[in-house]
Enzyme design. Structure first.
Site, mmCIF file in Angstrom:
data_model
loop_
_atom_site.group_PDB
_atom_site.id
_atom_site.type_symbol
_atom_site.label_atom_id
_atom_site.label_comp_id
_atom_site.label_asym_id
_atom_site.label_seq_id
_atom_site.Cartn_x
_atom_site.Cartn_y
_atom_site.Cartn_z
ATOM 1 N N HIS A 129 0.830 -1.206 0.000
ATOM 2 C CA HIS A 129 0.000 0.000 0.000
ATOM 3 C C HIS A 129 0.868 1.261 0.000
ATOM 4 C CE1 HIS A 129 -3.515 2.504 1.296
ATOM 5 N NE2 HIS A 129 -2.550 3.201 1.879
ATOM 6 N N GLU A 130 1.875 1.289 0.850
ATOM 7 C CA GLU A 130 2.781 2.436 0.893
ATOM 8 C C GLU A 130 3.545 2.572 -0.422
ATOM 9 O OE1 GLU A 130 2.829 4.678 3.207
ATOM 10 O OE2 GLU A 130 1.416 3.612 4.483
ATOM 11 N N GLU A 188 -6.360 6.487 -1.551
ATOM 12 C CA GLU A 188 -6.366 5.311 -0.684
ATOM 13 C C GLU A 188 -6.796 4.059 -1.448
ATOM 14 O OE1 GLU A 188 -5.539 4.906 2.820
ATOM 15 O OE2 GLU A 188 -4.461 6.634 2.074
#
Length: 290
Positions: A129-130, A188
């Protein structure tokens, strides 16, 4: 729009420099910083990211290579990992906080508190995700905004007053804004999709993404990690629907929409479609940026 913003900043600087108690050099520097923020080159982004990472590393205890957390992370990712034309550089902060962050140059830092909370599969999703925030340019945008905010603070600091002295003393202000800024809902979702793909690529079941988000949801809405990575419950439900085949990733939804437009264009305006098919194909293959 860029020209209007530069003119506005320049006018602000001129107004500041006309005041009796203003440091003209500092006020002028604020204008220069703001203009740089709009036109940051890749080299400048990398340099600012490096300096920000060095500052944060100096404020935390970085796990040495012999530490169990560093060894675990190295086993999962290695110290350097190449993906999508980025080289990611990982380190662990020995800190009980549940946190992780990424810089625009591929720097990723993981807190030991987060590692204690998640198993290897779940940790892979969060790391992915990062990475997604980096690859999709979200962290670059945040750096640009934080650097622009620094220019505004610098302009305030040029006033010879108590407020100016406080503002000028906040040397870590840019870094605080970088870490604390909230990503948009679209960012996101895009980063979650990237993390899910990374998780699968590493051979873990996709359900690990759901369990990771549900664990993070137990932290509560006021937790520092959730201030920049909001609403994990809703994100978990969205990924569950993707796993069940009931929802599309952002990339797939975008591709589907473009395919529909192309089909209608080809049906209604075949000559136009033939003329611009190459341009449209290039647009389709352009990486998504939120």
């Amino acid at each position: 729009m860029r020209h209007y913003l530069i003119i506005f900043i320049s006018c602000l600087v001129l107004n500041l420099s006309g005041c009796e108690n203003t440091d003209i050099q500092l006020a002028t520097g604020a204008g220069i910083d703001a203009i740089k923020a709009i036109t940051l080159t890749d080299e400048a982004v990398a340099e600012l990211s490096r300096k920000s990472s060095e500052y944060l590393d100096s404020q935390h205890t970085v796990a040495p290579e012999t530490n169990k957390f560093a060894q675990r992370l190295s086993t999962l990712t290695g110290d350097l990992y190449g993906e999508d034309d980025f080289t990611f550089k990982y380190k662990v902060y020995l800190d009980n906080q549940v946190n992780a962050f990424a810089m625009a140059d591929g720097t990723i830092r993981v807190y030991s508190g987060l590692m204690d909370m998640l198993d290897n599969g779940e940790l892979h999703f969060v790391i992915g995700h990062e990475m997604g925030h980096v690859v999709r340019q979200h962290t670059r945008k945040r750096l640009r905004l934080a650097y622009g905010a620094k220019a505004v603070r610098k302009g305030i600091a040029s006033q010879n007053s108590a407020a100016g002295n406080i503002a000028g003393s906040q040397i870590g202000g840019v870094v605080e804004m970088l870490i604390g800024a909230q990503f948009s809902q679209l960012e996101e979702k895009v980063a979650d999709d990237y993390g899910l793909t990374f998780l699968k690529k590493k051979g873990y079941p996709p359900e690990k993404a759901v369990s990771a988000l549900k664990k993070l949801a137990t932290l509560g809405g006021n937790h520092s990690f959730l201030s920049s990575h909001p609403d994990p419950e809703a994100r978990a439900k969205r990924i569950e629907l993707q796993i069940q085949g009931k929802a599309l990733s952002i990339e797939d939804a975008r591709q589907g929409f473009i395919d529909k437009i192309l089909a209608r264009l080809e049906k209604w305006f075949p000559a136009i479609f033939a003329s611009f098919s190459q341009v449209l194909s290039s647009a389709i293959n352009k990486p998504l940026q939120a």
